[in-house]
Design a protein around this motif. Structure first.
Motif, PDB file in Angstrom:
ATOM      1  N   SER A 190      -1.853   7.244   8.616  1.00  0.00           N
ATOM      2  CA  SER A 190      -1.353   7.752   9.895  1.00  0.00           C
ATOM      3  C   SER A 190      -0.573   9.040   9.681  1.00  0.00           C
ATOM      4  N   GLU A 191      -0.401   9.766  10.759  1.00  0.00           N
ATOM      5  CA  GLU A 191       0.393  10.996  10.740  1.00  0.00           C
ATOM      6  C   GLU A 191       1.817  10.695  10.273  1.00  0.00           C
ATOM      7  N   SER A 192       2.390   9.616  10.769  1.00  0.00           N
ATOM      8  CA  SER A 192       3.753   9.221  10.412  1.00  0.00           C
ATOM      9  C   SER A 192       3.866   8.911   8.917  1.00  0.00           C
ATOM     10  N   ALA A 193       2.888   8.186   8.370  1.00  0.00           N
ATOM     11  CA  ALA A 193       2.908   7.855   6.946  1.00  0.00           C
ATOM     12  C   ALA A 193       2.765   9.116   6.097  1.00  0.00           C
ATOM     13  N   ALA A 194       1.876  10.004   6.502  1.00  0.00           N
ATOM     14  CA  ALA A 194       1.667  11.247   5.745  1.00  0.00           C
ATOM     15  C   ALA A 194       2.951  12.071   5.693  1.00  0.00           C
ATOM     16  N   LYS A 195       3.643  12.157   6.818  1.00  0.00           N
ATOM     17  CA  LYS A 195       4.905  12.911   6.857  1.00  0.00           C
ATOM     18  C   LYS A 195       5.957  12.277   5.953  1.00  0.00           C
ATOM     19  N   ARG A 196       6.046  10.941   5.987  1.00  0.00           N
ATOM     20  CA  ARG A 196       7.059  10.268   5.171  1.00  0.00           C
ATOM     21  C   ARG A 196       6.746  10.404   3.682  1.00  0.00           C
ATOM     22  N   VAL A 197       5.486  10.257   3.314  1.00  0.00           N
ATOM     23  CA  VAL A 197       5.098  10.417   1.910  1.00  0.00           C
ATOM     24  C   VAL A 197       5.404  11.841   1.453  1.00  0.00           C
ATOM     25  N   ALA A 198       5.068  12.839   2.275  1.00  0.00           N
ATOM     26  CA  ALA A 198       5.360  14.236   1.931  1.00  0.00           C
ATOM     27  C   ALA A 198       6.855  14.440   1.714  1.00  0.00           C
ATOM     28  N   PHE A 199       7.676  13.854   2.581  1.00  0.00           N
ATOM     29  CA  PHE A 199       9.125  13.958   2.440  1.00  0.00           C
ATOM     30  C   PHE A 199       9.595  13.339   1.122  1.00  0.00           C
ATOM     31  N   LEU A 200       9.099  12.145   0.806  1.00  0.00           N
ATOM     32  CA  LEU A 200       9.510  11.462  -0.426  1.00  0.00           C
ATOM     33  C   LEU A 200       9.067  12.228  -1.666  1.00  0.00           C
ATOM     34  N   ILE A 201       7.872  12.797  -1.621  1.00  0.00           N
ATOM     35  CA  ILE A 201       7.381  13.593  -2.756  1.00  0.00           C
ATOM     36  C   ILE A 201       8.247  14.837  -2.933  1.00  0.00           C
ATOM     37  N   GLU A 202       8.625  15.457  -1.828  1.00  0.00           N
ATOM     38  CA  GLU A 202       9.510  16.618  -1.904  1.00  0.00           C
ATOM     39  C   GLU A 202      10.836  16.231  -2.558  1.00  0.00           C
ATOM     40  N   LEU A 242       2.514  14.715  -7.122  1.00  0.00           N
ATOM     41  CA  LEU A 242       2.562  13.269  -6.926  1.00  0.00           C
ATOM     42  C   LEU A 242       1.696  12.817  -5.750  1.00  0.00           C
ATOM     43  N   MET A 243       1.199  11.597  -5.874  1.00  0.00           N
ATOM     44  CA  MET A 243       0.476  10.905  -4.817  1.00  0.00           C
ATOM     45  C   MET A 243       1.139   9.550  -4.646  1.00  0.00           C
ATOM     46  N   LEU A 244       1.036   8.984  -3.460  1.00  0.00           N
ATOM     47  CA  LEU A 244       1.505   7.616  -3.267  1.00  0.00           C
ATOM     48  C   LEU A 244       0.412   6.688  -3.763  1.00  0.00           C
ATOM     49  N   ARG A 245       0.746   5.801  -4.689  1.00  0.00           N
ATOM     50  CA  ARG A 245      -0.218   4.816  -5.181  1.00  0.00           C
ATOM     51  C   ARG A 245       0.038   3.504  -4.451  1.00  0.00           C
ATOM     52  N   LEU A 246      -1.022   3.007  -3.814  1.00  0.00           N
ATOM     53  CA  LEU A 246      -0.987   1.741  -3.091  1.00  0.00           C
ATOM     54  C   LEU A 246      -1.854   0.745  -3.850  1.00  0.00           C
ATOM     55  N   GLY A 266       1.793  -3.119  -3.269  1.00  0.00           N
ATOM     56  CA  GLY A 266       2.721  -2.417  -4.139  1.00  0.00           C
ATOM     57  C   GLY A 266       2.651  -0.923  -3.856  1.00  0.00           C
ATOM     58  N   PHE A 267       3.798  -0.255  -3.902  1.00  0.00           N
ATOM     59  CA  PHE A 267       3.885   1.179  -3.649  1.00  0.00           C
ATOM     60  C   PHE A 267       4.580   1.845  -4.826  1.00  0.00           C
ATOM     61  N   GLY A 268       4.105   3.010  -5.200  1.00  0.00           N
ATOM     62  CA  GLY A 268       4.737   3.785  -6.253  1.00  0.00           C
ATOM     63  C   GLY A 268       4.171   5.195  -6.228  1.00  0.00           C
ATOM     64  N   PHE A 269       4.686   6.050  -7.094  1.00  0.00           N
ATOM     65  CA  PHE A 269       4.170   7.410  -7.190  1.00  0.00           C
ATOM     66  C   PHE A 269       3.386   7.569  -8.482  1.00  0.00           C
ATOM     67  N   ASP A 270       2.377   8.412  -8.434  1.00  0.00           N
ATOM     68  CA  ASP A 270       1.535   8.692  -9.593  1.00  0.00           C
ATOM     69  C   ASP A 270       1.091  10.140  -9.497  1.00  0.00           C
ATOM     70  N   ASP A 271       0.939  10.787 -10.642  1.00  0.00           N
ATOM     71  CA  ASP A 271       0.454  12.169 -10.612  1.00  0.00           C
ATOM     72  C   ASP A 271      -0.962  12.307 -11.143  1.00  0.00           C
ATOM     73  N   THR A 272      -1.598  11.164 -11.438  1.00  0.00           N
ATOM     74  CA  THR A 272      -2.988  11.207 -11.900  1.00  0.00           C
ATOM     75  C   THR A 272      -3.806  10.137 -11.191  1.00  0.00           C
ATOM     76  N   ALA A 273      -5.085  10.430 -11.046  1.00  0.00           N
ATOM     77  CA  ALA A 273      -6.037   9.466 -10.503  1.00  0.00           C
ATOM     78  C   ALA A 273      -7.098   9.232 -11.565  1.00  0.00           C
ATOM     79  N   GLY A 274      -7.391   7.966 -11.858  1.00  0.00           N
ATOM     80  CA  GLY A 274      -8.375   7.615 -12.866  1.00  0.00           C
ATOM     81  C   GLY A 274      -9.780   7.532 -12.289  1.00  0.00           C
ATOM     82  N   GLY A 301      -2.787  17.098   3.716  1.00  0.00           N
ATOM     83  CA  GLY A 301      -2.366  17.525   2.385  1.00  0.00           C
ATOM     84  C   GLY A 301      -1.633  16.461   1.582  1.00  0.00           C
ATOM     85  N   THR A 302      -1.326  15.336   2.194  1.00  0.00           N
ATOM     86  CA  THR A 302      -0.665  14.231   1.501  1.00  0.00           C
ATOM     87  C   THR A 302      -1.739  13.298   0.965  1.00  0.00           C
TER      88      THR A 302
END
Length: 120
Positions: A18-30, A37-41, A54-62, A72-73
């Motif tokens: 959602s738009e709301s989730a994308a904005k919040r993830v962008a804020f947390l990454i900032e 970083l990406m949000l890993r679900l 589970g939620f966390g941050f990751d900078d790589t995708a396998g 952009g999020t």
């Protein structure tokens, strides 16, 4: 993508954000200071209903990961988790009870009161 979950019987292997989730993830990454970083679900066994998110941050995708993007999020999930998340929507909700990420999962047949675990 629409800001609604997709009916389970027609759910493709996608995860809507959602738009709301994308904005919040962008804020947390900032706040983390790493624009890569990406949000890993993830979905794992456990919780009071059988599976838990589970939620966390990751900078790589396998190789077994799937990346979904909104404004952009990026949200990443592994192949096994996507089997249980197919057709779901990641949302971020703020109300009188507080603020939290929510998964609107058409595959869940039951969920616990806190919304962090579910059954299929």
């Amino acid at each position: 993508m629409p800001d609604t979950a997709i009916p389970a019987d027609t759910a493709p292997r996608i995860l809507a954000v959602s738009e709301s989730a994308a904005k919040r993830v962008a804020f947390l990454i900032e706040q983390e200071g790493n624009p890569n970083l990406m949000l890993r679900l993830t979905v794992s066994g456990g919780g009071c209903s059988g599976f838990q998110y589970g939620f966390g941050f990751d900078d790589t995708a396998g190789d077994e990961d799937h990346v979904f993007e909104k404004n952009g999020t990026r949200v990443v999930t592994d192949d096994a988790s996507l089997d249980l998340l197919a057709g779901s929507m990641l949302d971020y909700v703020e109300d009188l009870m507080g603020a939290a990420f929510q998964i609107k999962n058409p595959n869940a047949t039951a969920s616990c009161g806190c919304g962090n675990s579910f059954a299929v």
